[in-house]
Design a protein around this motif. Sequence first.
Motif, PDB file in Angstrom:
ATOM      1  N   ILE A 130       0.838  -1.203   0.000  1.00 59.03           N
ATOM      2  CA  ILE A 130       0.000   0.000   0.000  1.00 59.03           C
ATOM      3  C   ILE A 130       0.876   1.257   0.000  1.00 59.03           C
ATOM      4  N   LYS A 131       1.882   1.263   0.849  1.00 58.24           N
ATOM      5  CA  LYS A 131       2.782   2.415   0.943  1.00 58.24           C
ATOM      6  C   LYS A 131       3.487   2.670  -0.381  1.00 58.24           C
ATOM      7  N   ALA A 132       3.775   1.593  -1.116  1.00 58.89           N
ATOM      8  CA  ALA A 132       4.539   1.705  -2.354  1.00 58.89           C
ATOM      9  C   ALA A 132       3.677   1.913  -3.596  1.00 58.89           C
ATOM     10  N   LYS A 133       2.359   1.915  -3.445  1.00 60.97           N
ATOM     11  CA  LYS A 133       1.494   2.014  -4.627  1.00 60.97           C
ATOM     12  C   LYS A 133       1.672   3.361  -5.321  1.00 60.97           C
ATOM     13  N   PRO A 134       1.397   3.410  -6.614  1.00 63.82           N
ATOM     14  CA  PRO A 134       1.672   4.627  -7.393  1.00 63.82           C
ATOM     15  C   PRO A 134       1.069   5.903  -6.811  1.00 63.82           C
ATOM     16  N   GLU A 135      -0.184   5.848  -6.406  1.00 60.45           N
ATOM     17  CA  GLU A 135      -0.855   7.054  -5.932  1.00 60.45           C
ATOM     18  C   GLU A 135      -0.245   7.620  -4.658  1.00 60.45           C
ATOM     19  N   ASN A 136       0.559   6.832  -3.972  1.00 58.69           N
ATOM     20  CA  ASN A 136       1.163   7.289  -2.724  1.00 58.69           C
ATOM     21  C   ASN A 136       2.586   7.815  -2.904  1.00 58.69           C
ATOM     22  N   GLN A 137       3.011   8.016  -4.144  1.00 61.67           N
ATOM     23  CA  GLN A 137       4.356   8.524  -4.404  1.00 61.67           C
ATOM     24  C   GLN A 137       4.330  10.037  -4.615  1.00 61.67           C
ATOM     25  N   VAL A 138       5.453  10.664  -4.341  1.00 57.76           N
ATOM     26  CA  VAL A 138       5.500  12.126  -4.367  1.00 57.76           C
ATOM     27  C   VAL A 138       5.284  12.695  -5.760  1.00 57.76           C
ATOM     28  N   ASP A 139       5.556  11.919  -6.797  1.00 61.37           N
ATOM     29  CA  ASP A 139       5.393  12.413  -8.166  1.00 61.37           C
ATOM     30  C   ASP A 139       4.084  11.978  -8.807  1.00 61.37           C
ATOM     31  N   SER A 140       3.157  11.467  -8.023  1.00 61.04           N
ATOM     32  CA  SER A 140       1.926  10.920  -8.604  1.00 61.04           C
ATOM     33  C   SER A 140       0.928  11.982  -9.034  1.00 61.04           C
ATOM     34  N   ASP A 141       1.150  13.234  -8.656  1.00 61.67           N
ATOM     35  CA  ASP A 141       0.172  14.273  -8.984  1.00 61.67           C
ATOM     36  C   ASP A 141       0.438  14.950 -10.323  1.00 61.67           C
ATOM     37  N   ASP A 142       1.417  14.453 -11.064  1.00 66.53           N
ATOM     38  CA  ASP A 142       1.724  15.066 -12.355  1.00 66.53           C
ATOM     39  C   ASP A 142       0.871  14.421 -13.441  1.00 66.53           C
TER      40      ASP A 142
END
Length: 235
Positions: A214-226
């Motif tokens: 869960i922690k590693a899923k894409p939406e939880n990464q710092v660059d996911s809002d681009d």
Amino acid sequence: MSASSAVQQLVLYSYWRSSCSWRVRSVLALKAIPYEYRAVSLYTGEQHSEAFKTVNPAGMVPTLLVPTKDGKHETLFESLAIIDYLEQTHPQPSIYPTDPIQRAKVIAVVESIVSGIQPLQNLGPMNKAAEFAGGSKAKAVEWNQYWISTRFATLEGILQGLSGRYTVGDQLTLADICLVPQVYNALRYNVQLDSYPLIKRLYEQLLATEECIIKAKPENQVDSDDFKERKLAGY
């Protein structure tokens, strides 16, 4: 995009929606290994830039910088090679069963995903499939759907004799860590999971209960809002 400064801890070059990077992020989270995250945009081609090539001449993520005693660093690439390093240097909790037969089965499932399914969804093969189809992005998506569905049918049958609570037996292993990103990709390309009830059950369970995944899923990464990047490739 420079590795010239001294590396004080592990540095992971990653892209939020890279399934290969997700595997590494999950293992780092499972083993509670601290690291610095540096985003590399695959959709803008940042991995091919001269700046990133100075970090990793292969031009790919994930890339892991490992600090050395002399104040320099070693560069590791390819997700399974990085994961093997992490397992060797941080053996607990292990991502493999202790039984050699069960371990071999985990590796077989991992290879069926990492070698047999995931590479076909990389941007390079997808763009080439679109090119061969006269520039049709829809045909490239069909390419993905065909290969994922075909290989999932095989994997579903294999897992019937292997799975317990988890993908192989009753222990969280590297097989689970590789399965989840691949199913995530399948759903992204509108592959229906009803024909693969075991894969579907494992995916939903793992993504709901395993904190490292869960922690590693894409939406939880710092660059996911681009989100702009997602539109550039047309997929």
